[in-house]
Design an enzyme around this catalytic site. Structure first.
Site, PDB file in Angstrom:
ATOM      1  N   GLU A  63       4.221  -2.698  -2.759  1.00 37.85           N
ATOM      2  CA  GLU A  63       4.347  -3.704  -1.706  1.00 37.85           C
ATOM      3  C   GLU A  63       3.889  -5.074  -2.181  1.00 37.85           C
ATOM      4  O   GLU A  63       2.909  -5.197  -2.909  1.00 37.85           O
ATOM      5  CB  GLU A  63       3.508  -3.312  -0.480  1.00 37.85           C
ATOM      6  CG  GLU A  63       3.627  -1.864  -0.038  1.00 37.85           C
ATOM      7  CD  GLU A  63       5.028  -1.437   0.374  1.00 37.85           C
ATOM      8  OE1 GLU A  63       5.890  -2.317   0.593  1.00 37.85           O
ATOM      9  OE2 GLU A  63       5.271  -0.226   0.459  1.00 37.85           O
ATOM     10  N   GLU A 107      12.329   2.520  10.282  1.00 37.50           N
ATOM     11  CA  GLU A 107      11.545   2.955   9.136  1.00 37.50           C
ATOM     12  C   GLU A 107      10.091   2.604   9.419  1.00 37.50           C
ATOM     13  O   GLU A 107       9.741   1.442   9.560  1.00 37.50           O
ATOM     14  CB  GLU A 107      12.062   2.226   7.891  1.00 37.50           C
ATOM     15  CG  GLU A 107      11.526   2.741   6.608  1.00 37.50           C
ATOM     16  CD  GLU A 107      12.167   2.031   5.415  1.00 37.50           C
ATOM     17  OE1 GLU A 107      13.340   1.586   5.511  1.00 37.50           O
ATOM     18  OE2 GLU A 107      11.485   1.903   4.393  1.00 37.50           O
TER      19      GLU A 107
END
Lengths: 273, 406
Positions: free
Chosen positions: A60, A49
């Site tokens: 995030e 990924e």
């Protein structure tokens, strides 16, 4: 059959769980990314990924935010990420590759232009954190046109009727976000994850990968016991950043990631049936 | 277009998907989708609930101090010699800006939803102060996210929030301004979504925020419309408001959208000039994209990365804008223009000296453009400027620019 479907089928036959490492393309430097990807495959990565850096990575935690900032400082951008994919494919035509990022860079390139370029580069799937099913129609049409999978997220807060809707549009695998929070958070509850995966399985036959909050061999092992795939991101980005900040070379940063990944692979395989 | 179709047109947005034409929507992580759906259901129920509306009206009247006056700035108008300028005095609201109209509404929503903690992002600190104020009154825990750069340039508001019992979290990622504060607030919300209500301060963010913030701020335009009719016997010829995210502008404009004779001007922050990249004018110089949950005009580079912005005013220093403004621009109903830092600063001094009203630097952008606009109009015409906030918070910034040590 797509590379992703093929890989999960192969793993299922072997009774193994997929290891899906996440790194930010261009972090800690642009020339590390492709060698690191090959090395991760050697250390047991089943699917890679690749994070597309974005100026405003809202989902995030601090570790991956900083990875995005470093990559952007290094000049990494979406078209260059696709160039890295193409370079990786020169020596690896089998490992499935997934881009994970945010809507705006993809939208700015244009969904059709992205689909064409990504497919030509050898990319298998896209996961855009901020394109939920409500907004996905336009981009899904383009991804389907070139035979790419669109990976959907299911969250702890997703009600059952949404799971049904997501399952109907999903392909490749479904990514279960293991906790309410940002990447790298530390409050993973494996029992809850197991229950939620069972609920998703009642609506989909797709493989289920679990990410957010898995940071070492132990947590990977417990999640692997209930999931078809385990995503590890912040721990890898962190070990690289720490190596570099201690004055380590690119090679040492790659070694550090590979070392951690080896341990996690062992942890996962110790649950193999 | 006929009056009838335009009436229908402005009532059709946002649609069920939260779209204003091609703008708006819900571009957020899956974890937040259920919370947004809950919020929409609760809001749509309470928006037509008489008791809830009374609760809001009561707070606006007795706690905020509404209605705010519509004041004819006679000396300023005389000095320009053109249109008569009226100021909608949102600076006289409790906490000193229009922001509180919205926080009163959203905090009551939070209370009805059983949330015990509210969070907010803030740029200039006005929305943070307005949120901390309502949280204090309702006994809710309050955390305000603010960019490190803004914390330095708005120190007074930071201390105000702390006095009110809020925790102010300094955000040091990205450009360290409003957009990064909003990123961090989203991260907190995704983590604490069960207990926390996110009070967004402007008409941006994912649906239903642009709709509900617009509705809460529309009290400005409803009052201004009635006051104009009562005080001048007619509707104004033009409306002027500054646009960062765009909540004070939408609040003033929305109740007038169907009045075809009323021209509207949204004034963006021109910074050092829109040709320099040192500005915060996405409607004037940006392109459509997705940020903070909605599709809208953005300042972005060739790779779709969000650009750093510049404005003398922290409250306008934002690379996006509410999606309804993007739509109003495209359909041509509102004119979007810019005022530069130095023009805003001149207007700040001018209004202070000639009317004894010290405007916020954000508001000063609207005043700067209104002065130019008024000069091109006749004394028989009128302009309403949204005096969206008072300038006390900016005194240190202005002193520093003027080279004065306070």
């Amino acid at each position: 059959m797509s590379r992703i479907a093929g890989r999960f089928q192969q793993l299922a036959e072997q009774g193994r769980t997929a290891l899906i490492p996440y790194i930010v393309a261009g972090d800690p430097s642009c020339d590390v990314t492709v060698p690191l990807m090959h090395r991760m495959v050697k250390s047991g990565a089943d699917i890679i990924e690749l994070g597309v850096p974005f100026s405003d990575p809202m989902s995030e935690g601090p570790v991956i935010q900083q990875g995005h900032e470093r990559a952007l400082e290094n000049g990494m951008c979406l078209s260059q990420v696709l160039a890295l994919v193409k370079e990786f494919r020169k020596f690896d035509d089998t490992t499935p590759l997934l881009l994970m990022g945010y809507a705006n860079p993809v939208m700015h390139m244009g969904y059709a232009a992205f689909a064409d370029a990504a497919s030509a580069a050898g990319l298998d799937a896209l996961l855009t954190v901020d394109i939920p099913p409500e907004e996905v129609e336009e981009i899904n049409a383009e991804l389907q046109r070139v035979g790419m999978d669109n990976i959907f997220l299911v969250a702890p807060t997703t009600p059952e009727e949404r799971i049904v809707r997501i399952a109907a549009g999903a392909s490749g695998f479904i990514y279960y976000v293991s906790l309410k929070g940002v990447t790298g958070a530390g409050h993973l509850d494996v029992n809850e994850v197991a229950q939620r995966l069972a609920a998703i399985r009642s609506h989909s036959t797709l493989p289920l990968a679990v990410g957010f909050g898995i940071k070492d061999a132990d947590s990977a092992k417990t999640v692997a016991a209930v999931a078809d795939g385990v995503v590890v991101g912040s721990a890898l980005v962190d070990v690289m950043a720490q190596t570099v900040s201690r004055g380590g070379s690119s090679g040492q940063a790659i070694d550090a990631v590979a070392g951690l990944l080896d341990e996690i692979r062992k942890g996962i395989d110790s649950t193999a049936s | 277009m006929t009056s009838n179709t335009s009436e229908n047109l402005y009532d059709t947005v946002p649609d069920a998907q939260g779209r204003f034409g091609q703008y708006g929507g819900k571009f957020v992580a899956e974890t937040l989708m259920a919370a947004l759906a809950d919020l929409e259901v609760v809001y749509r129920t309470l928006a037509v609930d008489e008791q809830f509306q009374q609760e809001i009206d009561n707070d606006l009247q007795h706690y905020v101090g509404r209605p705010s006056p519509l004041y004819e700035a006679s000396r300023w108008s005389d000095s320009i010699g053109g249109a008569r300028i009226y100021l909608k005095r949102e600076d006289l609201n409790h906490t000193g800006a229009h922001k509180v109209n919205n926080t009163v509404g959203q905090a009551l929503l939070a209370k009805h939803m059983g949330k015990t903690r509210v969070i907010a992002e803030t740029g200039a600190g006005q929305h943070g102060v307005a949120t901390a104020t309502i949280a204090a009154r309702l006994g809710l825990d309050c955390v305000v996210f603010m960019g490190e750069t803004d914390i330095q340039r708005q120190a007074l508001n930071v201390y105000r929030m702390k006095l009110l019992g809020a925790e102010v979290v300094s955000v040091s990622s990205g450009s360290r301004t409003l957009k990064d504060a909003m990123n961090e607030a989203m991260r907190d919300w995704v983590t604490n979504v069960d207990t926390t209500f996110y009070i967004i301060g402007t008409v941006a963010g994912p649906h239903p925020y642009p709709m509900l913030v617009r509705d809460f701020q529309s009290v400005i335009g409803r009052e201004a419309r009635a006051q104009s009719l009562a005080q001048t016997g007619r509707l104004p010829d033009a409306l002027v408001a500054c646009v960062g995210g765009g909540s004070n502008a939408i609040g003033l404009f929305h109740p007038f959208l169907q009045d075809e004779t009323v021209a509207m001007y949204g004034v963006e922050a021109g910074g050092h000039g829109v040709s320099t990249n040192q500005h915060a004018a996405p409607l004037t110089a940006g392109t459509p994209g997705v940020l903070h949950g909605n599709r809208t005009y953005l300042m972005q580079d060739g790779d779709g990365q969000i650009m750093d912005t510049h404005s003398i005013s922290a409250g306008l220093d934002y690379p996006g804008v509410g999606p309804e403004h993007s739509w109003l621009k495209d359909i041509g109903r509102v004119n979007y223009v810019v005022a530069k830092d130095d023009e805003a600063l001149r207007a700040f001094h001018k209004l202070t000296e000639i009317e004894g009203i010290m405007p916020a630097l954000e508001t000063s952008h609207a005043l700067a453009y209104a002065e130019t606009l008024a000069a091109s109009m006749t004394p028989q015409q009128t302009i309403i400027v949204n005096l969206s906030g008072r300038g006390d918070k900016d005194i240190l910034t202005v002193a520093k620019i003027d080279g004065i040590v306070v």
